[in-house]
Design an enzyme around this catalytic site. Structure first.
Site, PDB file in Angstrom:
ATOM      1  N   HIS A   1       0.809  -1.226   0.000  1.00 29.89           N
ATOM      2  CA  HIS A   1       0.000   0.000   0.000  1.00 29.89           C
ATOM      3  C   HIS A   1       0.838   1.270   0.000  1.00 29.89           C
ATOM      4  O   HIS A   1       0.294   2.358   0.016  1.00 29.89           O
ATOM      5  CB  HIS A   1      -0.937  -0.002   1.210  1.00 29.89           C
ATOM      6  CG  HIS A   1      -2.006  -1.039   1.103  1.00 29.89           C
ATOM      7  ND1 HIS A   1      -3.301  -0.740   0.761  1.00 29.89           N
ATOM      8  CD2 HIS A   1      -1.972  -2.382   1.244  1.00 29.89           C
ATOM      9  CE1 HIS A   1      -4.017  -1.851   0.720  1.00 29.89           C
ATOM     10  NE2 HIS A   1      -3.230  -2.865   1.018  1.00 29.89           N
TER      11      HIS A   1
ATOM     12  N   ASP B   1       3.429   9.629  -1.173  1.00 32.59           N
ATOM     13  CA  ASP B   1       2.292   8.868  -0.660  1.00 32.59           C
ATOM     14  C   ASP B   1       1.976   7.734  -1.635  1.00 32.59           C
ATOM     15  O   ASP B   1       1.897   7.976  -2.844  1.00 32.59           O
ATOM     16  CB  ASP B   1       1.066   9.800  -0.546  1.00 32.59           C
ATOM     17  CG  ASP B   1       0.056   9.293   0.478  1.00 32.59           C
ATOM     18  OD1 ASP B   1       0.065   8.082   0.755  1.00 32.59           O
ATOM     19  OD2 ASP B   1      -0.741  10.107   0.986  1.00 32.59           O
TER      20      ASP B   1
HETATM   21  P1  ADP Z   1      -2.828   6.694   4.897  1.00 31.12           P
HETATM   22  O1  ADP Z   1      -3.182   5.354   4.468  1.00 31.12           O
HETATM   23  O2  ADP Z   1      -1.381   7.006   4.696  1.00 31.12           O
HETATM   24  O3  ADP Z   1      -3.243   7.050   6.257  1.00 31.12           O
HETATM   25  P2  ADP Z   1      -4.919   7.555   3.028  1.00 31.12           P
HETATM   26  O4  ADP Z   1      -5.317   8.929   2.639  1.00 31.12           O
HETATM   27  O5  ADP Z   1      -4.721   6.612   1.919  1.00 31.12           O
HETATM   28  O6  ADP Z   1      -3.609   7.712   3.926  1.00 31.12           O
HETATM   29  O7  ADP Z   1      -6.019   6.928   3.980  1.00 31.12           O
HETATM   30  C1  ADP Z   1      -6.506   7.552   5.094  1.00 31.12           C
HETATM   31  C2  ADP Z   1      -7.818   6.895   5.448  1.00 31.12           C
HETATM   32  O8  ADP Z   1      -8.087   7.150   6.805  1.00 31.12           O
HETATM   33  C3  ADP Z   1      -8.975   7.444   4.636  1.00 31.12           C
HETATM   34  O9  ADP Z   1      -9.794   6.398   4.222  1.00 31.12           O
HETATM   35  C4  ADP Z   1      -9.697   8.356   5.618  1.00 31.12           C
HETATM   36  O10 ADP Z   1     -11.086   8.384   5.425  1.00 31.12           O
HETATM   37  C5  ADP Z   1      -9.375   7.723   6.940  1.00 31.12           C
HETATM   38  N1  ADP Z   1      -9.335   8.766   7.971  1.00 31.12           N
HETATM   39  C6  ADP Z   1      -8.608   9.860   7.960  1.00 31.12           C
HETATM   40  N2  ADP Z   1      -8.851  10.587   9.038  1.00 31.12           N
HETATM   41  C7  ADP Z   1      -9.746   9.946   9.750  1.00 31.12           C
HETATM   42  C8  ADP Z   1     -10.389  10.186  10.962  1.00 31.12           C
HETATM   43  N3  ADP Z   1     -10.128  11.246  11.671  1.00 31.12           N
HETATM   44  N4  ADP Z   1     -11.255   9.305  11.379  1.00 31.12           N
HETATM   45  C9  ADP Z   1     -11.529   8.205  10.669  1.00 31.12           C
HETATM   46  N5  ADP Z   1     -10.930   7.928   9.511  1.00 31.12           N
HETATM   47  C10 ADP Z   1     -10.063   8.779   9.057  1.00 31.12           C
HETATM   48  C1  G6P Z   2      -0.847   3.398   6.055  1.00 34.08           C
HETATM   49  C2  G6P Z   2      -0.251   2.013   5.926  1.00 34.08           C
HETATM   50  C3  G6P Z   2      -1.074   0.988   6.675  1.00 34.08           C
HETATM   51  C4  G6P Z   2      -1.270   1.428   8.099  1.00 34.08           C
HETATM   52  C5  G6P Z   2      -1.845   2.838   8.148  1.00 34.08           C
HETATM   53  C6  G6P Z   2      -2.010   3.357   9.559  1.00 34.08           C
HETATM   54  O1  G6P Z   2      -2.051   3.400   5.416  1.00 34.08           O
HETATM   55  O2  G6P Z   2      -0.139   1.687   4.554  1.00 34.08           O
HETATM   56  O3  G6P Z   2      -0.462  -0.279   6.657  1.00 34.08           O
HETATM   57  O4  G6P Z   2      -2.107   0.540   8.800  1.00 34.08           O
HETATM   58  O5  G6P Z   2      -1.017   3.713   7.417  1.00 34.08           O
HETATM   59  O6  G6P Z   2      -0.817   3.239  10.273  1.00 34.08           O
HETATM   60  P1  G6P Z   2      -0.682   2.378  11.601  1.00 34.08           P
HETATM   61  O7  G6P Z   2       0.768   2.360  11.894  1.00 34.08           O
HETATM   62  O8  G6P Z   2      -1.488   3.108  12.607  1.00 34.08           O
HETATM   63  O9  G6P Z   2      -1.242   1.011  11.345  1.00 34.08           O
END
Ligand code: ADP
Ligand code: G6P
Length: 744
Positions: free
Chosen positions: A166, A382
């Site tokens: 991912h 990202d």
């Molecule tokens: P990453 O995987 O690096 O965190 P992404 O943008 O791909 O970044 O995914 C973030 C996910 O987390 C999104 O699906 C978003 O809806 C969710 N998210 C972000 N902030 C919140 C929050 N405060 N509460 C619940 N879900 C959240």
């Molecule tokens: C990114 C990574 C995931 C991970 C998430 C949240 O989306 O690709 O593998 O689960 O961040 O990070 P955390 O360390 O809280 O699992």
């Protein structure tokens, strides 16, 4: 019924303990939110970590946690505090995460963490193996579990395993700095299908496999041990309807139904006709470019002061990995920046940045998405970024503008967004102004195209495409399994060998009888090979022919005093046992001085390549060169040569990391057919590893037993993996009693 097993470090639910009571919330992050909808459909089990260390649990809480996990069709992998420290915070988030996101200065290489990473990946494997049944499909996710595919494959070789990363896969130049690079690549190669969000990550991975493991790749397939692994890109989508419908419901909310956050947002929006809001949502992570974003907003307010008191940046930073020092520093830096800028610009009625450092429930997330005129998603690196997609999906009136960093995987699919380089403040500020001033019909044109795509390529579709690709690898596996020389097939061949009256055996040399060497002169025969060839050659009524592209001088040096039959230069020369070398073909050399300078220019431009001049051919060897450069140059050389040879009765052959120009239509197939005519053979066998051997495989009669060494595309009937297997097979020939001895 067979099921899908999803495995990721984090489960879709996060469990916290509050005075022996358990508190369950959804996990944040793209992996968990995306895969959740896949998990909810069909028969599937999700294996992962609950977020709690074993030491946090007691007799009372543990059963409650396990029951909650089970209720959600999940199973947990127990991690101790030590695992959490070294595997999760340590290797996953202090080594792999920064390295794969190009933050080399944040990357630590600690052996203790690596040891823990291996141990915990093994723990995951144990839980998977406990739960996996025949026919199940296994889908492993993300950088925390790079070794898991291999650990599972070793124990359950027939299981179909998919792996999806991912996050970005870095370029070779970055990945090569990693001390455990080979182990990690081999770990991932336990999967049958490896998926990435974008083609860039895919080609980086292929390049690393080629350069670091010296594996052969054929477009997006890698031959590894006796398997073919498919590498492909699948850009992850979102559950479009979930976001779109939630946003539509929100728009119907009466004043009393609105959340507190929504009311506050409305207060700002309704304060004046010119009020606008810019949204920023991420986990608080240094890859997300949060400080850069704040600084470019500051630059924007300075450069375009007319926007002061009108535009507000709504910034949600979700706490993440707060035990890692770089995240703590980032938190401090973000707090300070927000404080400084708010201090610098605020008035009685306006603060430029609203900053929330917390996780919000889904409904509030929708409040933010639907209320903001512009989303500013500017990560410095990202893998994908789902927030960008979610923002677009919630724009039910098809208004709003997405400003998106080119460094996010999502930028590859979202061309209608305003794409920026997050390090270019000038450009970001200008683009932000453009976004705030964009006419409604242009907003609509851009958003609607993106929405169409998001609606089509949803997360379900993404998972479906991945599974379809994974299933098709099973067909490849089945074909390969049927072609691999297993004990049964080998015994079959030995039976034919033993009962035949007259046998003819063709043996290619390099890559078949001896391993492939960087320098061809290093491939001289060893004692074991001499003994093997002696025994084979002594078999009654058996003609053994070493058939090679090498020159006769080299073979004379190595085998001059042996009574072997040898064909060299792909069929130009024959040495029949004790007799002298004779030319099989009428070949010329007059073309050589003309073409040699062309090859020399390629040698000069391609360091590491060299020319081998044989009696009737010129060979350009590129085995020591960077594989990508070699591919490029060899295509170029073939084009040049093909345009030159037309009127000269020459042919260009491509072998294993060599291009050879030869006189006439000489090839091993022609030579082998000629030898076949010499007697009434009822057992014909040919084995070889490269393209030049394909002529032999194709020209020999259908009844011939043809064997390819290695897993490349071939017209041979069977394959063996390596020279060791070749020698073992030939040894069996020598040990097989000959049943029928024909009279001479
Ligand atoms: P990453 O995987 O690096 O965190 P992404 O943008 O791909 O970044 O995914 C973030 C996910 O987390 C999104 O699906 C978003 O809806 C969710 N998210 C972000 N902030 C919140 C929050 N405060 N509460 C619940 N879900 C959240
Ligand atoms: C990114 C990574 C995931 C991970 C998430 C949240 O989306 O690709 O593998 O689960 O961040 O990070 P955390 O360390 O809280 O699992």
């Amino acid at each position: 019924m067979s099921k899908t097993i999803i495995i990721s470090n984090r489960l879709p639910l996060q469990i916290k303990l509050e005075e022996n009571e358990i508190n369950v919330s959804p996990s944040v992050g793209g992996l968990a939110t995306g895969m959740k909808s896949v998990h909810e459909e069909g028969e599937s089990l999700w294996i992962g970590w609950s977020g709690l260390a074993e030491e946090d649990l007691n007799e009372e809480t543990k059963p409650k946690v396990l029951a909650e996990i089970q209720k959600n069709h999940c199973a947990t992998v127990p991690l101790t505090e030590n695992d959490v420290d070294h595997f999760y915070y340590g290797f996953s988030n202090k080594t792999l995460w920064p390295l794969f996101h190009y933050f080399l200065e944040y990357t630590s290489f600690e052996n203790e963490n690596w040891e823990s990473y291996k141990r915990v990946n093994q723990k995951f494997a144990d839980v998977v193996l406990e739960n996996a049944e025949d026919g199940d499909t296994i889908w492993v996710h993300d950088y925390q579990l790079l070794l898991l595919p291999q650990y599972i494959k070793q124990k359950k070789p027939d299981t179909s395993i998919g792996f999806f990363l991912h996050i970005p896969f870095p370029s070779y130049e970055v990945f090569r700095t990693f001390p455990w690079r080979e182990e990690v690549l081999e770990g991932m190669l336990g999967a049958d299908l490896i998926g990435f969000h974008t083609y860039d990550y895919e080609r980086h991975f292929l390049s690393c496999a080629r350069r670091l493991l010296h594996l052969d790749t054929n477009f997006n397939e890698i031959s590894y041990n006796d398997r073919i692994i498919k590498i492909d890109s699948f850009p992850m989508g979102i559950d479009f309807d979930k976001f779109y419908n939630a946003a539509r419901e929100h728009s119907k909310n009466s004043e009393t139904e609105k959340s507190d956050i929504q009311k506050k947002l409305d207060d700002h929006l309704y304060a004046s006709n010119e009020a606008q809001m810019i949204l920023s949502i991420d986990r608080l992570d240094y890859t997300k470019g949060i400080p850069n974003r704040i600084k470019s907003f500051e630059y924007f307010l300075e450069k375009y002061p007319e926007y002061q008191q009108k535009v507000r940046l709504i910034m949600l930073a979700v706490p993440s990995r707060s035990n890692v020092p770089q995240y703590q520093l980032l938190k401090r830096e973000t707090d300070e920046l927000v404080g400084r800028i708010n201090g610098k610009f605020s008035t009685v009625s306006w603060t430029p940045i609203w900053y929330f450092y917390r996780s919000l429930p889904f409904d509030n997330l929708i409040d933010l998405y639907t209320s903001c005129d512009v989303a500013m998603i500017t990560p410095v690196r990202d893998g994908m970024n789902l927030v960008a997609k979610e923002y677009v999906a919630t724009r039910v009136n098809q208004d709003g503008v997405l400003v998106l960093s080119e460094m996010a995987g999502a930028a590859k699919e979202m061309n209608e967004a305003l794409l920026i380089n997050p390090n270019n403040f000038e450009d970001v500020a200008k683009t932000l102004k453009m976004a705030l001033e964009m006419p409604k019909d242009e907003q609509k044109a851009r958003i609607s195209v993106m929405q169409e795509r998001l609606k089509r390529y949803t997360v379900e579709k993404w998972a479906q495409e991945f599974f379809t690709a994974l299933n098709s690898t099973k067909d490849v596996i089945n074909t390969l399994v049927s072609k691999k020389l297993n004990t049964k097939l080998t015994n079959n061949i030995l039976e034919k060998y033993s009962s035949a009256k007259k046998r003819l055996v063709f043996l290619d040399y390099d890559g078949t009888l001896v391993g492939f060497k960087n320098n061809p002169l290093d491939a001289s025969p060893d004692e074991e090979l001499y003994n093997l060839l002696d025994s084979l050659n002594a078999q009654p009524n058996t003609d053994v022919i070493i058939i090679s592209g090498r020159d006769k001088e080299t073979f004379t040096k190595w085998y001059g005093d042996k009574p072997y039959t040898m064909i060299t230069e792909h069929g130009v020369w024959l040495k029949d046992k004790e007799k002298d070398w004779v030319a099989l073909e009428n070949v010329k050399r007059d073309w050589m001085p003309k073409l040699r300078p062309i090859l020399e220019t390629f040698v000069d431009r391609t360091p590491g390549t060299f020319i081998e001049e044989k009696n009737f051919s010129l060979a350009w060897h590129f085995r020591k060169v960077d594989p990508e450069l070699a591919t490029l140059r060899s295509v170029e050389l073939k084009t040049v040569l093909n345009s030159l040879i037309a009127n000269h009765h020459l042919s260009v052959l491509e072998g294993n990391k060599v291009i050879e120009i030869k006189s006439g239509n000489v090839n091993k197939g022609r030579a082998a057919s000629r030898m076949l005519m010499k007697d009434n053979y009822d057992f014909v066998f040919a084995i070889g590893d490269d393209w030049t051997d394909e002529y032999m495989f194709r020209d020999l009669p259908e009844s011939a037993i043809t064997v390819k060494v290695g897993l490349q595309k071939t017209s041979a009937k069977y394959f063996v993996q390596n020279t060791l297997e070749v020698r073992n097979l030939l040894k069996k020939f020598t040990e097989t009693p000959i049943l029928s001895v024909a009279s001479k």
